[in-house]
Design a protein around this motif. Structure first.
Motif, PDB file in Angstrom:
ATOM      1  N   ARG A 190       0.833  -1.210   0.000  1.00 32.64           N
ATOM      2  CA  ARG A 190       0.000   0.000   0.000  1.00 32.64           C
ATOM      3  C   ARG A 190       0.861   1.251   0.000  1.00 32.64           C
ATOM      4  O   ARG A 190       0.555   2.231  -0.700  1.00 32.64           O
ATOM      5  CB  ARG A 190      -0.928  -0.013   1.217  1.00 32.64           C
ATOM      6  N   ALA A 191       1.936   1.216   0.774  1.00 31.07           N
ATOM      7  CA  ALA A 191       2.828   2.376   0.828  1.00 31.07           C
ATOM      8  C   ALA A 191       3.493   2.614  -0.521  1.00 31.07           C
ATOM      9  O   ALA A 191       3.653   3.767  -0.964  1.00 31.07           O
ATOM     10  CB  ALA A 191       3.877   2.166   1.918  1.00 31.07           C
ATOM     11  N   ALA A 192       3.883   1.530  -1.216  1.00 28.35           N
ATOM     12  CA  ALA A 192       4.513   1.663  -2.529  1.00 28.35           C
ATOM     13  C   ALA A 192       3.538   2.270  -3.536  1.00 28.35           C
ATOM     14  O   ALA A 192       3.905   3.161  -4.319  1.00 28.35           O
ATOM     15  CB  ALA A 192       5.013   0.300  -3.013  1.00 28.35           C
ATOM     16  N   PHE A 193       2.294   1.801  -3.537  1.00 30.99           N
ATOM     17  CA  PHE A 193       1.294   2.360  -4.452  1.00 30.99           C
ATOM     18  C   PHE A 193       1.037   3.833  -4.145  1.00 30.99           C
ATOM     19  O   PHE A 193       0.857   4.642  -5.057  1.00 30.99           O
ATOM     20  CB  PHE A 193      -0.003   1.553  -4.379  1.00 30.99           C
ATOM     21  N   ALA A 194       1.025   4.178  -2.852  1.00 36.43           N
ATOM     22  CA  ALA A 194       0.794   5.572  -2.473  1.00 36.43           C
ATOM     23  C   ALA A 194       1.948   6.456  -2.944  1.00 36.43           C
ATOM     24  O   ALA A 194       1.722   7.576  -3.426  1.00 36.43           O
ATOM     25  CB  ALA A 194       0.621   5.676  -0.957  1.00 36.43           C
ATOM     26  N   ARG A 195       3.184   5.975  -2.831  1.00 28.56           N
ATOM     27  CA  ARG A 195       4.332   6.767  -3.272  1.00 28.56           C
ATOM     28  C   ARG A 195       4.352   6.942  -4.789  1.00 28.56           C
ATOM     29  O   ARG A 195       4.843   7.939  -5.299  1.00 28.56           O
ATOM     30  CB  ARG A 195       5.638   6.102  -2.826  1.00 28.56           C
ATOM     31  N   ALA A 196       3.833   5.949  -5.506  1.00 31.95           N
ATOM     32  CA  ALA A 196       3.876   5.980  -6.968  1.00 31.95           C
ATOM     33  C   ALA A 196       2.805   6.863  -7.590  1.00 31.95           C
ATOM     34  O   ALA A 196       2.922   7.255  -8.760  1.00 31.95           O
ATOM     35  CB  ALA A 196       3.751   4.564  -7.535  1.00 31.95           C
ATOM     36  N   GLU A 197       1.758   7.179  -6.865  1.00 31.20           N
ATOM     37  CA  GLU A 197       0.649   7.944  -7.439  1.00 31.20           C
ATOM     38  C   GLU A 197       1.121   9.288  -7.996  1.00 31.20           C
ATOM     39  O   GLU A 197       2.036   9.907  -7.448  1.00 31.20           O
ATOM     40  CB  GLU A 197      -0.434   8.172  -6.372  1.00 31.20           C
ATOM     41  N   PRO A 198       0.470   9.745  -9.096  1.00 30.23           N
ATOM     42  CA  PRO A 198      -0.603   9.089  -9.838  1.00 30.23           C
ATOM     43  C   PRO A 198      -0.071   8.121 -10.891  1.00 30.23           C
ATOM     44  O   PRO A 198       0.943   8.391 -11.531  1.00 30.23           O
ATOM     45  CB  PRO A 198      -1.314  10.263 -10.515  1.00 30.23           C
ATOM     46  N   VAL A 199      -0.762   6.998 -11.038  1.00 29.29           N
ATOM     47  CA  VAL A 199      -0.388   5.978 -12.007  1.00 29.29           C
ATOM     48  C   VAL A 199      -1.573   5.728 -12.930  1.00 29.29           C
ATOM     49  O   VAL A 199      -2.696   5.489 -12.460  1.00 29.29           O
ATOM     50  CB  VAL A 199       0.020   4.667 -11.311  1.00 29.29           C
ATOM     51  N   ALA A 200      -1.331   5.786 -14.229  1.00 31.79           N
ATOM     52  CA  ALA A 200      -2.399   5.536 -15.199  1.00 31.79           C
ATOM     53  C   ALA A 200      -2.689   4.044 -15.279  1.00 31.79           C
ATOM     54  O   ALA A 200      -1.775   3.218 -15.226  1.00 31.79           O
ATOM     55  CB  ALA A 200      -1.991   6.062 -16.568  1.00 31.79           C
ATOM     56  N   LEU A 201      -3.961   3.690 -15.392  1.00 32.02           N
ATOM     57  CA  LEU A 201      -4.380   2.309 -15.594  1.00 32.02           C
ATOM     58  C   LEU A 201      -4.761   2.127 -17.053  1.00 32.02           C
ATOM     59  O   LEU A 201      -5.582   2.884 -17.590  1.00 32.02           O
ATOM     60  CB  LEU A 201      -5.566   1.961 -14.680  1.00 32.02           C
ATOM     61  N   ILE A 202      -4.157   1.134 -17.697  1.00 36.56           N
ATOM     62  CA  ILE A 202      -4.404   0.892 -19.118  1.00 36.56           C
ATOM     63  C   ILE A 202      -4.735  -0.580 -19.328  1.00 36.56           C
ATOM     64  O   ILE A 202      -4.551  -1.411 -18.431  1.00 36.56           O
ATOM     65  CB  ILE A 202      -3.181   1.280 -19.973  1.00 36.56           C
ATOM     66  N   ARG A 203      -5.218  -0.897 -20.520  1.00 29.99           N
ATOM     67  CA  ARG A 203      -5.432  -2.307 -20.867  1.00 29.99           C
ATOM     68  C   ARG A 203      -4.071  -2.987 -21.042  1.00 29.99           C
ATOM     69  O   ARG A 203      -3.200  -2.468 -21.740  1.00 29.99           O
ATOM     70  CB  ARG A 203      -6.245  -2.419 -22.164  1.00 29.99           C
ATOM     71  N   LEU A 204      -3.931  -4.154 -20.403  1.00 28.20           N
ATOM     72  CA  LEU A 204      -2.657  -4.861 -20.380  1.00 28.20           C
ATOM     73  C   LEU A 204      -2.817  -6.296 -20.851  1.00 28.20           C
ATOM     74  O   LEU A 204      -3.915  -6.850 -20.832  1.00 28.20           O
ATOM     75  CB  LEU A 204      -2.117  -4.927 -18.945  1.00 28.20           C
ATOM     76  N   HIS A 205      -1.678  -6.921 -21.202  1.00 29.37           N
ATOM     77  CA  HIS A 205      -1.658  -8.377 -21.336  1.00 29.37           C
ATOM     78  C   HIS A 205      -2.000  -8.987 -19.989  1.00 29.37           C
ATOM     79  O   HIS A 205      -2.803  -9.915 -19.895  1.00 29.37           O
ATOM     80  CB  HIS A 205      -0.285  -8.846 -21.817  1.00 29.37           C
ATOM     81  N   GLY A 206      -1.370  -8.504 -18.929  1.00 29.93           N
ATOM     82  CA  GLY A 206      -1.703  -8.907 -17.567  1.00 29.93           C
ATOM     83  C   GLY A 206      -0.896 -10.062 -17.012  1.00 29.93           C
ATOM     84  O   GLY A 206      -0.762 -10.198 -15.803  1.00 29.93           O
ATOM     85  N   ASP A 207      -0.387 -10.931 -17.896  1.00 28.06           N
ATOM     86  CA  ASP A 207       0.376 -12.101 -17.443  1.00 28.06           C
ATOM     87  C   ASP A 207       1.554 -12.298 -18.392  1.00 28.06           C
ATOM     88  O   ASP A 207       1.774 -13.391 -18.919  1.00 28.06           O
ATOM     89  CB  ASP A 207      -0.522 -13.335 -17.425  1.00 28.06           C
ATOM     90  N   CYS A 208       2.333 -11.242 -18.584  1.00 28.60           N
ATOM     91  CA  CYS A 208       3.351 -11.214 -19.638  1.00 28.60           C
ATOM     92  C   CYS A 208       4.675 -11.800 -19.135  1.00 28.60           C
ATOM     93  O   CYS A 208       5.704 -11.124 -19.125  1.00 28.60           O
ATOM     94  CB  CYS A 208       3.536  -9.786 -20.120  1.00 28.60           C
ATOM     95  N   HIS A 209       4.641 -13.061 -18.743  1.00 33.59           N
ATOM     96  CA  HIS A 209       5.874 -13.748 -18.372  1.00 33.59           C
ATOM     97  C   HIS A 209       6.468 -14.397 -19.625  1.00 33.59           C
ATOM     98  O   HIS A 209       5.780 -14.537 -20.658  1.00 33.59           O
ATOM     99  CB  HIS A 209       5.629 -14.768 -17.267  1.00 33.59           C
ATOM    100  N   PRO A 210       7.745 -14.812 -19.591  1.00 29.58           N
ATOM    101  CA  PRO A 210       8.378 -15.347 -20.811  1.00 29.58           C
ATOM    102  C   PRO A 210       7.651 -16.538 -21.420  1.00 29.58           C
ATOM    103  O   PRO A 210       7.726 -16.746 -22.635  1.00 29.58           O
ATOM    104  CB  PRO A 210       9.779 -15.745 -20.319  1.00 29.58           C
TER     105      PRO A 210
END
Length: 332
Positions: A190-210
């Motif tokens: 939660r602290a990391a997300f708070a420090r990063a704000e504002p962060v844009a939310l976009i459409r993603l692959h979501g599971d982009c592992h190799p």
């Protein structure tokens, strides 16, 4: 069309004959060859077609997604394919349908895409990957999903954590340690997300592992958008980075050489890298727990839900808590 609330047949009813009959219901003529592919959430098969290349048939897990959510995934991949971005999109029939139903099973057909795992220690490969993921994100930022979920602390951390605890998966002698460790980790997330704000939310692959990238002589092909959703761009990047801090910094720099050609990157999202890795650890345990009644899961993951597994999870989450206290990677 089946909706998420309609009872669907269990996977044990998905016999070879039913699979072939489903494919042939679309006007294709199967040659009898059928190969089960490595998939646990859905059931995926390579099906031989007479006088043509094989196709991939994916039968969706009953009740997981609504029809609208599946079709939104299809529209996203078809939009990417139309822009000549190398993704494996579903085949569309003469009536414009990409989602089909046969005897209670929802399924889709896609072309077979051969390839191998990308060599992520090669700077040129990482730059190439960066270009295409940058293009995916540029398209993903055009409009939001309406029917698919968002990667968040709640959906990837708190919900799976509650499921694990309330359904008694943790051995009694480890429960207190697991609870305190997860609570501490989520506080740092939660602290990391708070420090990063504002962060844009976009459409993603979501599971982009190799494992979801197939490499050929023409470059990468991105497959399996089953987990596509809204989220920060960093979600599609961090899983491609590995090794120690210096190695990940070099990899990130090579990746961004290609990525920034097509999409801007908010460097504040680097604050989310270890937080997102922590959420994936918790989410993965919750996913296994939620699927444990599926006979395929105990057979495929015999190490899950053992004393050793939960001990290792506690250790891994403590390590993640320490990593979240360190400064983020630096991108020059």
């Amino acid at each position: 069309m089946i909706t998420v609330d309609t009872p669907s047949p269990p996977y044990q009813d998905l016999t070879p004959d039913r699979i072939l009959n489903a494919v042939e219901s679309l006007g294709l003529r199967c040659d009898g060859r059928l190969l089960a592919l490595n998939s646990y959430e859905n059931r995926v098969y390579q099906v031989g077609i007479e006088e043509s290349a094989p196709v991939i048939a994916k039968f969706y897990r009953p009740l997981r997604w609504t029809d609208e959510a599946i079709l939104e995934e299809h529209r996203f991949t078809l939009e990417l394919a139309e822009r000549e971005i190398p993704v494996v999109a579903p085949l569309v029939d003469a009536t414009g349908r990409s989602l089909h139903e046969f005897e209670g099973f929802r399924f889709t057909i896609s072309p077979r895409q051969p390839g191998r795992a990308p060599e992520l220690d090669d700077p040129d490969t990482l730059e190439w990957m960066g270009r295409f993921i940058g293009r995916i994100h540029a398209v993903g930022a055009i409009e939001p999903f309406a029917h698919r979920p968002t990667i968040s602390i709640e959906t990837f951390g708190e919900e799976p954590y509650r499921y694990i605890i309330t359904n008694g998966f943790i051995p009694p002698d480890l429960e207190a340690a697991y609870i305190s460790t997860v609570e501490d980790a989520l506080q740092r997330v939660r602290a990391a997300f708070a420090r990063a704000e504002p962060v844009a939310l976009i459409r993603l692959h979501g599971d982009c592992h190799p494992g979801n990238v197939l490499w050929s002589d023409t470059g990468p092909h991105f497959v399996d958008f089953d987990d596509c959703r809204m989220g920060p761009a960093m979600q599609d990047i961090w899983m491609l980075l590995s090794g120690d801090r210096a190695e990940m910094t070099r990899q990130l720099s090579d990746f961004m050489e290609g990525y920034k050609e097509f999409h801007d990157f908010n460097q504040r999202e680097l604050l989310l890298m270890e937080a997102l890795r922590t959420l994936r650890l918790i989410h993965y345990s919750g996913w296994l727990a939620q699927r444990w009644s599926d006979p395929a899961f105990p057979a495929s993951f015999p190490w899950f839900n053992t004393q050793r597994y939960w001990q290792d999870q506690i250790l891994a989450l403590r390590e993640q808590a320490a990593l979240m206290d360190e400064p983020p990677l630096f991108l020059g």
